[in-house]
Scaffold this active site. Sequence first.
Site, short mmCIF file in Angstrom:
data_model
loop_
_atom_site.label_atom_id
_atom_site.label_comp_id
_atom_site.label_asym_id
_atom_site.label_seq_id
_atom_site.Cartn_x
_atom_site.Cartn_y
_atom_site.Cartn_z
N LYS A 1 0.84 -1.20 0.00
CA LYS A 1 0.00 0.00 0.00
C LYS A 1 0.88 1.25 0.00
CE LYS A 1 -0.32 0.04 5.06
NZ LYS A 1 -1.20 0.12 6.24
N ARG B 1 -10.73 1.15 15.07
CA ARG B 1 -10.97 1.84 13.80
C ARG B 1 -11.96 1.01 12.98
NH1 ARG B 1 -4.90 2.95 11.74
NH2 ARG B 1 -5.30 0.78 11.14
N TYR C 1 15.77 30.71 4.72
CA TYR C 1 14.66 31.53 5.19
C TYR C 1 14.70 31.70 6.70
CZ TYR C 1 12.35 31.07 0.62
OH TYR C 1 12.03 31.13 -0.72
N MET D 1 11.47 24.62 0.05
CA MET D 1 10.79 23.73 -0.88
C MET D 1 11.77 23.00 -1.79
SD MET D 1 7.82 24.58 -3.70
CE MET D 1 6.66 25.16 -2.47
#
Length: 373
Positions: free
Chosen positions: A35, A132, A261, A309
């Site tokens: 998965k 769950r 930054y 980023m």
Amino acid sequence: MERVEALVDVAAIGANVRTLRGRLAPGAAFAGVVKADGYGHGALTAARAAQAAGADWLAVVSAREARTLRDAGIAGPLLVMGALTPDELDLALGAAADVVAWTPEFLEAAARPRPDAPPARVHVKLDTGMGRLGTRDPDLATALVRRAVADDRVHAVGLMTHFATADEEGDRFMDEQLARYRAWAEPLKAVHPGLVRHVANSAATLRDPATHLDLVRCGIAIYGMDPANRDPERHGLVPALALRSVVAAVKPCARGESAGYGRRFVAERDTVLATVPIGYGDGWRRGLTNQAEVLIGGRRFAQVGTVSMDNVTVDLGPDGGGVTVGDPVTLLGADGGERILAETVAAALGTINYEVTCGLLPRATRRTVGAAT
């Protein structure tokens, strides 16, 4: 190489599957969980490597994951473990995947005839403590199994649950869950011996052979990571993913000058910085600001300043460490005699190794190395 590459070692996945299978109790089958795009390693790559190493089943969570595997030619037993909408149920069954039921309504929907599709294969899930998916009511779960056995529109395949604390070594709640599961499943297994009992994730598989039953579902461990977020080597597991980038720039940084930054790094001495073109746009988390190390030429260097980023900076020290533009940078994996584990990065982030590799984004190019064996 590209600016950011996640190198996936196919042979390592195969070796981990064989290591885990070698620990199974007699008669237990093995499901490789692929998965979340194979925990960030690539679902198709992981599925093929797991099957080549002897995985009997594969498991995913969504219908689309199942459809993707089938469209790529992946055959064999395939279990969709997650919740499904009506449209997703049709997609999963159209992909000849098993599905999980815990309500009468879902079982009835699964039993609905579908053109050109065989009867739905269903696993009933008892919630023994995860809280769950699944029903907490063993009587309802038993009724669902009996209904599926009696209904020729569906095929009852399995009895399952999911452990909440198997990865917390020394915790005994897993034993309580197993006892609840056995009290429900064993009478059904006695009457219907073909039903497949399965409860064990990677942590339980490694921790207690009593959880192996008829099938185990191993995810994190097949990728060479420790379910308890310690060192995978203690289980004989080999990390299958290395994350690499490249030195894009090298420049001096005088005492008092900053990088990144917010000026989260201000040099306390004259030093040399390298810029490495990886960032949270690739899945290298901003939370690693001033919290990580990298390997360049087999040496450790501190990552400093804010993770942006697209870039991070690395403190090479006053002499520059002999680093030049174009040198490979390892953020996960081994270089020389040094290594950086996903578990180490997870600890710096206050999370788990699962999130480190699952969080790698598509901009980090996946490339396979090694060969399936």
